[in-house]
Scaffold this motif. Sequence first.
Motif, PDB file in Angstrom:
ATOM      1  N   GLU A 149    -127.429  33.006 -30.181  1.00  0.00           N
ATOM      2  CA  GLU A 149    -127.949  32.491 -31.450  1.00  0.00           C
ATOM      3  C   GLU A 149    -127.385  31.112 -31.758  1.00  0.00           C
ATOM      4  O   GLU A 149    -128.127  30.193 -32.122  1.00  0.00           O
ATOM      5  CB  GLU A 149    -127.637  33.454 -32.601  1.00  0.00           C
ATOM      6  CG  GLU A 149    -128.258  33.024 -33.903  1.00  0.00           C
ATOM      7  CD  GLU A 149    -128.049  34.035 -35.024  1.00  0.00           C
ATOM      8  OE1 GLU A 149    -128.230  33.636 -36.182  1.00  0.00           O
ATOM      9  OE2 GLU A 149    -127.705  35.192 -34.730  1.00  0.00           O
ATOM     10  N   THR A 150    -126.085  30.942 -31.587  1.00  0.00           N
ATOM     11  CA  THR A 150    -125.454  29.641 -31.804  1.00  0.00           C
ATOM     12  C   THR A 150    -126.025  28.603 -30.840  1.00  0.00           C
ATOM     13  O   THR A 150    -126.335  27.472 -31.230  1.00  0.00           O
ATOM     14  CB  THR A 150    -123.926  29.745 -31.615  1.00  0.00           C
ATOM     15  OG1 THR A 150    -123.414  30.682 -32.553  1.00  0.00           O
ATOM     16  CG2 THR A 150    -123.247  28.405 -31.802  1.00  0.00           C
TER      17      THR A 150
ATOM     18  N   ASN B  88    -129.000  28.607 -29.253  1.00  0.00           N
ATOM     19  CA  ASN B  88    -130.383  28.269 -29.597  1.00  0.00           C
ATOM     20  C   ASN B  88    -130.477  27.417 -30.853  1.00  0.00           C
ATOM     21  O   ASN B  88    -131.275  26.477 -30.916  1.00  0.00           O
ATOM     22  CB  ASN B  88    -131.226  29.540 -29.749  1.00  0.00           C
ATOM     23  CG  ASN B  88    -131.534  30.175 -28.411  1.00  0.00           C
ATOM     24  OD1 ASN B  88    -131.700  29.485 -27.420  1.00  0.00           O
ATOM     25  ND2 ASN B  88    -131.600  31.495 -28.379  1.00  0.00           N
ATOM     26  N   LEU B  89    -129.673  27.723 -31.864  1.00  0.00           N
ATOM     27  CA  LEU B  89    -129.687  26.927 -33.093  1.00  0.00           C
ATOM     28  C   LEU B  89    -129.226  25.496 -32.834  1.00  0.00           C
ATOM     29  O   LEU B  89    -129.787  24.550 -33.386  1.00  0.00           O
ATOM     30  CB  LEU B  89    -128.825  27.582 -34.169  1.00  0.00           C
ATOM     31  CG  LEU B  89    -129.416  28.838 -34.815  1.00  0.00           C
ATOM     32  CD1 LEU B  89    -128.389  29.488 -35.747  1.00  0.00           C
ATOM     33  CD2 LEU B  89    -130.693  28.527 -35.560  1.00  0.00           C
ATOM     34  N   SER B  90    -128.220  25.327 -31.987  1.00  0.00           N
ATOM     35  CA  SER B  90    -127.736  23.973 -31.713  1.00  0.00           C
ATOM     36  C   SER B  90    -128.762  23.177 -30.911  1.00  0.00           C
ATOM     37  O   SER B  90    -128.929  21.977 -31.127  1.00  0.00           O
ATOM     38  CB  SER B  90    -126.375  23.999 -31.005  1.00  0.00           C
ATOM     39  OG  SER B  90    -126.462  24.560 -29.726  1.00  0.00           O
TER      40      SER B  90
ATOM     41  N   ARG C 181    -132.071  23.618 -31.091  1.00  0.00           N
ATOM     42  CA  ARG C 181    -133.138  23.295 -32.044  1.00  0.00           C
ATOM     43  C   ARG C 181    -132.732  22.159 -32.982  1.00  0.00           C
ATOM     44  O   ARG C 181    -133.532  21.280 -33.288  1.00  0.00           O
ATOM     45  CB  ARG C 181    -133.526  24.531 -32.848  1.00  0.00           C
ATOM     46  CG  ARG C 181    -134.278  25.547 -32.027  1.00  0.00           C
ATOM     47  CD  ARG C 181    -134.475  26.828 -32.809  1.00  0.00           C
ATOM     48  NE  ARG C 181    -134.987  27.858 -31.955  1.00  0.00           N
ATOM     49  CZ  ARG C 181    -136.141  28.475 -32.128  1.00  0.00           C
ATOM     50  NH1 ARG C 181    -136.907  28.137 -33.149  1.00  0.00           N
ATOM     51  NH2 ARG C 181    -136.534  29.406 -31.307  1.00  0.00           N
ATOM     52  N   LYS C 182    -131.483  22.171 -33.425  1.00  0.00           N
ATOM     53  CA  LYS C 182    -130.988  21.109 -34.304  1.00  0.00           C
ATOM     54  C   LYS C 182    -131.024  19.762 -33.577  1.00  0.00           C
ATOM     55  O   LYS C 182    -131.481  18.761 -34.124  1.00  0.00           O
ATOM     56  CB  LYS C 182    -129.571  21.427 -34.771  1.00  0.00           C
ATOM     57  CG  LYS C 182    -129.007  20.417 -35.727  1.00  0.00           C
ATOM     58  CD  LYS C 182    -127.609  20.819 -36.186  1.00  0.00           C
ATOM     59  CE  LYS C 182    -127.032  19.778 -37.103  1.00  0.00           C
ATOM     60  NZ  LYS C 182    -125.664  20.128 -37.534  1.00  0.00           N
ATOM     61  N   PHE C 183    -130.569  19.740 -32.340  1.00  0.00           N
ATOM     62  CA  PHE C 183    -130.586  18.517 -31.545  1.00  0.00           C
ATOM     63  C   PHE C 183    -132.013  18.019 -31.348  1.00  0.00           C
ATOM     64  O   PHE C 183    -132.311  16.840 -31.536  1.00  0.00           O
ATOM     65  CB  PHE C 183    -129.908  18.748 -30.187  1.00  0.00           C
ATOM     66  CG  PHE C 183    -130.067  17.599 -29.242  1.00  0.00           C
ATOM     67  CD1 PHE C 183    -129.366  16.419 -29.433  1.00  0.00           C
ATOM     68  CD2 PHE C 183    -130.939  17.683 -28.166  1.00  0.00           C
ATOM     69  CE1 PHE C 183    -129.527  15.346 -28.563  1.00  0.00           C
ATOM     70  CE2 PHE C 183    -131.106  16.626 -27.294  1.00  0.00           C
ATOM     71  CZ  PHE C 183    -130.401  15.451 -27.496  1.00  0.00           C
TER      72      PHE C 183
ATOM     73  N   LYS D  71    -134.641  18.601 -33.121  1.00  0.00           N
ATOM     74  CA  LYS D  71    -135.217  18.128 -34.391  1.00  0.00           C
ATOM     75  C   LYS D  71    -134.777  16.694 -34.663  1.00  0.00           C
ATOM     76  O   LYS D  71    -135.592  15.839 -35.028  1.00  0.00           O
ATOM     77  CB  LYS D  71    -134.797  19.040 -35.533  1.00  0.00           C
ATOM     78  CG  LYS D  71    -135.429  18.679 -36.853  1.00  0.00           C
ATOM     79  CD  LYS D  71    -135.059  19.664 -37.939  1.00  0.00           C
ATOM     80  CE  LYS D  71    -135.704  19.256 -39.255  1.00  0.00           C
ATOM     81  NZ  LYS D  71    -135.385  20.191 -40.323  1.00  0.00           N
ATOM     82  N   VAL D  72    -133.497  16.409 -34.470  1.00  0.00           N
ATOM     83  CA  VAL D  72    -132.982  15.052 -34.665  1.00  0.00           C
ATOM     84  C   VAL D  72    -133.664  14.087 -33.699  1.00  0.00           C
ATOM     85  O   VAL D  72    -134.108  13.005 -34.097  1.00  0.00           O
ATOM     86  CB  VAL D  72    -131.444  15.010 -34.476  1.00  0.00           C
ATOM     87  CG1 VAL D  72    -130.934  13.577 -34.418  1.00  0.00           C
ATOM     88  CG2 VAL D  72    -130.747  15.777 -35.585  1.00  0.00           C
TER      89      VAL D  72
END
Length: 68
Positions: A4-5, A7-9, A11-13, A15-16
């Motif tokens: 989860e961590t 995948n979230l990181s 996705r955050k990257f 998005k930026v």
Amino acid sequence: MNEETFNLSIRKFLKVVGVSSQREIEQAVSKALADGKIAGTEHFPVSVILELPGVQLNVRFDGEIHLE
């Protein structure tokens, strides 16, 4: 590894990268139009190189951007 961590990181990257890349492209095209360097009907090849040295990832993505 926490999936989860991880995948979230990712996705955050992404998005930026997506938002920043779009802004840079829009500004460059607007400036080229204002300077009379392009007519506004072109299409341009575009590429992005993704590097993740820690796992020896280096991959290129190619595409096209159409103004009309």
